[in-house]
Each structure stands twice: as C-alpha cells, then as structure tokens.
Scaffold this motif. Structure first.
Motif, PDB file in Angstrom:
ATOM      1  N   THR A 366      -7.740   1.753  -2.256  1.00 35.80           N
ATOM      2  CA  THR A 366      -6.685   2.447  -3.001  1.00 35.80           C
ATOM      3  C   THR A 366      -5.286   1.943  -2.678  1.00 35.80           C
ATOM      4  N   SER A 367      -5.086   1.366  -1.480  1.00 38.63           N
ATOM      5  CA  SER A 367      -3.741   0.918  -1.108  1.00 38.63           C
ATOM      6  C   SER A 367      -3.822  -0.110   0.012  1.00 38.63           C
ATOM      7  N   ILE A 368      -2.912  -1.099  -0.026  1.00 35.59           N
ATOM      8  CA  ILE A 368      -2.802  -2.068   1.054  1.00 35.59           C
ATOM      9  C   ILE A 368      -1.321  -2.278   1.364  1.00 35.59           C
ATOM     10  N   ALA A 369      -1.011  -2.615   2.633  1.00 38.72           N
ATOM     11  CA  ALA A 369       0.383  -2.836   3.037  1.00 38.72           C
ATOM     12  C   ALA A 369       0.423  -3.830   4.192  1.00 38.72           C
ATOM     13  N   PHE A 370       1.313  -4.831   4.083  1.00 42.26           N
ATOM     14  CA  PHE A 370       1.539  -5.790   5.157  1.00 42.26           C
ATOM     15  C   PHE A 370       2.694  -5.300   6.028  1.00 42.26           C
ATOM     16  N   SER A 371       2.587  -5.497   7.341  1.00 36.22           N
ATOM     17  CA  SER A 371       3.709  -5.169   8.223  1.00 36.22           C
ATOM     18  C   SER A 371       4.798  -6.216   8.048  1.00 36.22           C
ATOM     19  N   GLU A 372       6.036  -5.849   8.392  1.00 33.40           N
ATOM     20  CA  GLU A 372       7.166  -6.731   8.148  1.00 33.40           C
ATOM     21  C   GLU A 372       7.085  -8.022   8.945  1.00 33.40           C
ATOM     22  N   LYS A 409      -3.700   7.587  -0.763  1.00 34.18           N
ATOM     23  CA  LYS A 409      -3.074   7.135  -2.002  1.00 34.18           C
ATOM     24  C   LYS A 409      -1.946   6.124  -1.769  1.00 34.18           C
ATOM     25  N   SER A 410      -1.352   6.158  -0.574  1.00 36.56           N
ATOM     26  CA  SER A 410      -0.194   5.291  -0.330  1.00 36.56           C
ATOM     27  C   SER A 410      -0.126   4.905   1.146  1.00 36.56           C
ATOM     28  N   LEU A 411       0.200   3.637   1.399  1.00 37.79           N
ATOM     29  CA  LEU A 411       0.418   3.131   2.752  1.00 37.79           C
ATOM     30  C   LEU A 411       1.719   2.342   2.755  1.00 37.79           C
ATOM     31  N   GLY A 423       0.060   8.390   2.932  1.00 37.75           N
ATOM     32  CA  GLY A 423       0.195   9.486   1.992  1.00 37.75           C
ATOM     33  C   GLY A 423      -1.108   9.723   1.260  1.00 37.75           C
ATOM     34  N   GLY A 424      -1.466  10.976   1.067  1.00 34.96           N
ATOM     35  CA  GLY A 424      -2.712  11.305   0.380  1.00 34.96           C
ATOM     36  C   GLY A 424      -2.892  12.805   0.347  1.00 34.96           C
ATOM     37  N   SER A 425      -3.911  13.286   1.049  1.00 37.12           N
ATOM     38  CA  SER A 425      -4.120  14.733   1.123  1.00 37.12           C
ATOM     39  C   SER A 425      -2.975  15.411   1.862  1.00 37.12           C
ATOM     40  N   GLY A 446      -0.002  19.355  -3.940  1.00 40.69           N
ATOM     41  CA  GLY A 446      -0.955  18.441  -4.573  1.00 40.69           C
ATOM     42  C   GLY A 446      -1.042  17.157  -3.769  1.00 40.69           C
ATOM     43  N   LEU A 447      -1.809  16.204  -4.269  1.00 38.30           N
ATOM     44  CA  LEU A 447      -1.954  14.928  -3.578  1.00 38.30           C
ATOM     45  C   LEU A 447      -0.610  14.214  -3.450  1.00 38.30           C
ATOM     46  N   VAL A 448      -0.375  13.601  -2.298  1.00 39.44           N
ATOM     47  CA  VAL A 448       0.833  12.784  -2.089  1.00 39.44           C
ATOM     48  C   VAL A 448       0.529  11.376  -2.595  1.00 39.44           C
ATOM     49  N   THR A 449       1.283  10.933  -3.597  1.00 37.18           N
ATOM     50  CA  THR A 449       1.006   9.641  -4.230  1.00 37.18           C
ATOM     51  C   THR A 449       1.938   8.533  -3.768  1.00 37.18           C
ATOM     52  N   GLY A 450       3.013   8.894  -3.061  1.00 41.43           N
ATOM     53  CA  GLY A 450       3.930   7.864  -2.587  1.00 41.43           C
ATOM     54  C   GLY A 450       4.708   8.325  -1.371  1.00 41.43           C
TER      55      GLY A 450
END
Length: 474
Positions: A366-372, A409-411, A423-425, A446-450
C-alpha cells in the motif's frame, strides 16, 4: 579425415612426419624407436629426432572404445555430456548475474560522478559570469527571483546532508506532541474523505490534499484558509505532490489521468495521459522536471511535466500484476514500486530494468518510502506490518508488527531521516535505528490516509477519511 600413427594405428596426440618414409607417427613413440634403433621403422633408413617434422592440427578427437558402442553405454555417455553442459550453463548464469550486479553498481557510481561533475561545471560557469538571469516560468506568471549566490547554501546542506540538523525536534519533545488544530471544511461533506496529502517542501505551511469529491485543495496552515480549490478530475483524487520550488502541484486519479496545476492561476496547465487504468502512485524526480507514475494497467511511466509527454512506459511482463504505489529514491537514479501480489521491485531508471526484488509481505503493498540518506526503504502492506529494508545489503532487517487488521495507508520519513511516520488505523511515529515507537495518535474517526512532517519535525500533519486535516505540535 584424421591422422593415424604408423606404429600404434591410433590417432596421435602430437603427430609428426618422417621425411625418410613420409609416414605419420606419434612423437613419443618414434623418438623411443629412434633412440633404440636409429632408423626409420618403416624402411630401415637412418633417421634422427632432428629430422622429424611436427604437424599442426586441431585437437584430435579419439574414436570411442569398442566397449562404448553399446546402446546403454551411449546413453550413459549422452547423460554425462548433458550433466556437464547443464553444470557449465549454471556456472555461466552465476557469472552473468555477478557481472550484471558489478556493472549496475559501476554505472550507478558513474552516473553519480557525472551529476557531480555537471553541477560543479555549472557552478564554475555561473561563478565566472558573476550572476544568473531569471527565467520565465513555463506555466506563466511572474518570473521567480533568482539569487546571485552560486552553489549549495548552508541551509540546503543542512537539510540534505548526513548530519542531523540542530533544530530537529528531539524524541523526548516529539513524544509530548498533541493536537493543536483540526480543519474539516476543505472538501465536500456529501462525498466525505481526504485520500492523500502533501506539504510544500519549501514552505511547509502550505498543505496539499486530494479528496473523494474529485477536488485538489491547497490550504495555508498559518492563515488557516484555502488558497486554491482545483477542479478537473472526473473521479476521486488518490495521489498529490507539491513541487519543491515552483507554484505547481500534481494529482492523479482513477480516471487514468495525471494533472499539473498552477496554484497561482488556479487552473490545470497540463494533462498527462500515461495510463489506461487507475493511476495508483506518483513521485517527483529529484530534478523537479519529471514525474514517475504507477497504475493498475501494470505499467510504470516516466513523463515530462512541462510538455506532458510520456518519455517511457515499462511493465514486468513476467509478473503481469497491477502496480499499487511508486516512489523515487532521493538520488533519482532508482525507484521502487509496490505490486498487488505483495512484491517490492527496485528499478534502474536509465536502463529501465528491474534490478532487485524484495519479497516478504503477504498482502498488496500500500505504501513505500525511502529515507533521506538513501540507505533504508520502508514498506507497508495489507498484512498489518511495516518492513524496513537495507538497500546496501538488499535484505529485510526489521519488521514492525502492528495490531491485527491494522491498515497501513501512508509512510513517510522526515527530512533528516530520523523519524518514520505511519498512517492508517491510527498515527504512529518511530525513531529510526532503534525503531521504537515515540508517539501514537487516534484522533481521527476514520482511516488516516496521509501523514507528513513539518520543517525539522516542528509539527506533524495528518489527513483522513473523516474529511479532517489535523496538526500536532507542542
């Protein structure tokens, strides 16, 4: 036609010819005969080793022994040859894979070196000229003010460097954050839900949201008012990005389009039609000129934001599965995509090839994120877990198991790479390296989307399906 030794009647390994009898011999046999008799064995004429003439031939193929002419013996011989061929093929494949990895690493280093050289050359040229001229923005409007200072400012070095900024909020202070503001009027109440959000990198007071009501909204946190409401999508907006240096934002939707918007003009300046199905992910290249997008049509695309042209489209034909998200690595040379069959794929942008795969999740990513700093990759999926991957060793070194049925939902990492927000539940923030939980918020209904961090983690923002945009700080 093969040569045959006149003494042994076998194919010689080192054939030579006698000028006395014009016969072919195995050199070791004829030399032994000459040492004992001193004559040619065929006609008895005197012969010495110096008179022998070597014959250059290709490697001789010896006839098989009589015992190898039976059908079982032939079948065994063929099996042995097949096994040898397969072992050789396996060795070659291993060598090829090693060579490809070494080549990919060498090209990565070469590209990085070329970028450094190009930047330094540009800075030297600008320094010699004394100043740079302001350039007319491609989307219209007033030209941007350009400073005469050349090179990277201390602020940029501090933000992009490996050292942690002194202004960064400490973990013990971050753990004391509480909700300080909540805004619920950004999007339509009849079709509730904020599906995505982003902060302007150069001014984190500007917040960008995309809603289920098909609208894109730019909100000013400091003034607490809407700057622009951008309308044009025919379906809900699922991805948004704020350009780091220009008054431009990007959005994607299941209506198969990517739109480029001018915030100052409040209008759509470009529509990118890169896909045939829902666009599931967006990421801006480090240069700020190109967009990466992923889609349920199984393709990722690389597009020019100024012309709206799709520069390349690639799919993994062997996998044949929808892509669920996409994210550029900070250096812009590689990027990652998530798939509906729980795979994370790393791609080389220049070669347009899949260079690594990270299996391990048991649900759609559902989500991917690279560290800086570019060392770590965080991934979330519908298996209630967040996995951390070391890109230097290409392995999973940490799995954060969340509550049962937790939806990620969000990383996002903060600019320094010190904190990771999930972010999610609910909303959770972890401190990197220790990967321990610093804070947890359950204020959304509700769900956290961002989720997103402000400068130096001075505040945390979140958006959710309850149509609210919330801010947290001391």
């Amino acid at each position: 036609m093969s040569l045959v030794c006149a003494i042994s009647n076998e194919v010689p390994e080192h054939p030579c010819v006698s000028p006395v009898s014009n016969q072919v011999f195995e050199r070791r046999l004829i030399e032994k005969f000459i040492a004992e008799n001193g004559v040619d064995p065929m006609n008895g004429q005197p012969l010495s080793e110096e008179q022998l003439i070597d014959i250059k031939v290709s490697h001789p193929i010896r006839p098989k022994a009589a015992s190898a002419t039976s059908i079982p013996a032939i079948l065994k011989s063929l099996q042995d040859e097949w096994d040898a061929v397969m072992l050789h093929s396996f060795t070659l494949r291993q060598q090829l894979q090693t060579t490809r990895q070494e080549l990919s690493h060498a090209l990565y280093q070469h590209d990085a070196a070329c970028r450094v050289i190009a930047r330094l050359t540009k800075e030297v040229t600008a320094a010699r000229e004394g100043k740079r001229e302001p350039r007319e923005p491609w989307w219209g409007g007033e030209p941007m003010e350009v400073s005469e200072q050349v090179g990277m400012t201390p602020e940029i070095i501090q933000k992009r460097g490996k050292t942690v900024p002194e202004e960064l909020v400490r973990a013990e202070d971050l753990s004391k954050y509480r909700q300080v503001a909540s805004h619920a009027g950004l999007h339509s109440a009849s079709v509730p839900g904020i599906l995505c959000m982003d902060l302007c990198p150069s001014d984190t007071n500007k917040v960008l949201t995309g809603g289920a009501d098909k609208n894109v909204v730019v909100f000013d946190k400091k003034e607490e008012q809407i700057i622009a409401t951008l309308k044009g999508h025919t379906k809900k907006v699922t991805s948004v990005i704020y350009h780091p240096s220009q008054s431009v934002v990007f959005s994607a939707s299941p209506d198969s389009t990517i739109r480029v918007w001018s915030v100052t003009g409040g209008n759509c300046v470009q529509v990118v039609r890169a896909h045939e199905a829902s666009v599931t992910g967006l990421s801006l290249h480090a240069t700020g000129d190109y967009l990466l997008s992923s889609s349920e049509d199984q393709y990722w695309a690389f597009s020019d934001i100024q012309t709206g042209r799709v520069l390349t489209k690639v799919t993994d034909e062997a996998a044949g599965v929808a892509l669920t998200c996409a994210q550029f690595h900070p250096d812009g040379l590689i990027f990652g995509t998530g798939t509906a069959d729980s795979q994370i794929k790393i791609w080389d942008l220049k070669e347009r090839t899949n260079v690594a795969n990270f299996p391990g999740h048991s649900g759609p990513v559902t989500s991917i994120a690279f560290s800086e700093n570019g060392y770590y990759l965080a991934t979330g999926a519908q298996d209630s877990s967040v996995k951390l991957w070391d890109l230097r060793k290409l392995k999973n070194f940490k799995t954060i198991a969340l509550d049962n049925n937790y939806e990620v939902k969000s990383l996002v990492f903060d600019q320094s790479g010190t904190y990771l927000a999930v972010g999610g539940s609910d909303i959770r923030v972890y401190i990197c390296k220790q990967w321990s939980e610093v804070l947890n918020f359950s204020d959304h209904s509700g769900l956290v989307t961002g989720v997103a961090f402000g400068d130096n983690a001075q505040f945390l923002s979140s958006a959710g399906m309850d149509r609210s945009l919330k801010f947290y700080s001391l």
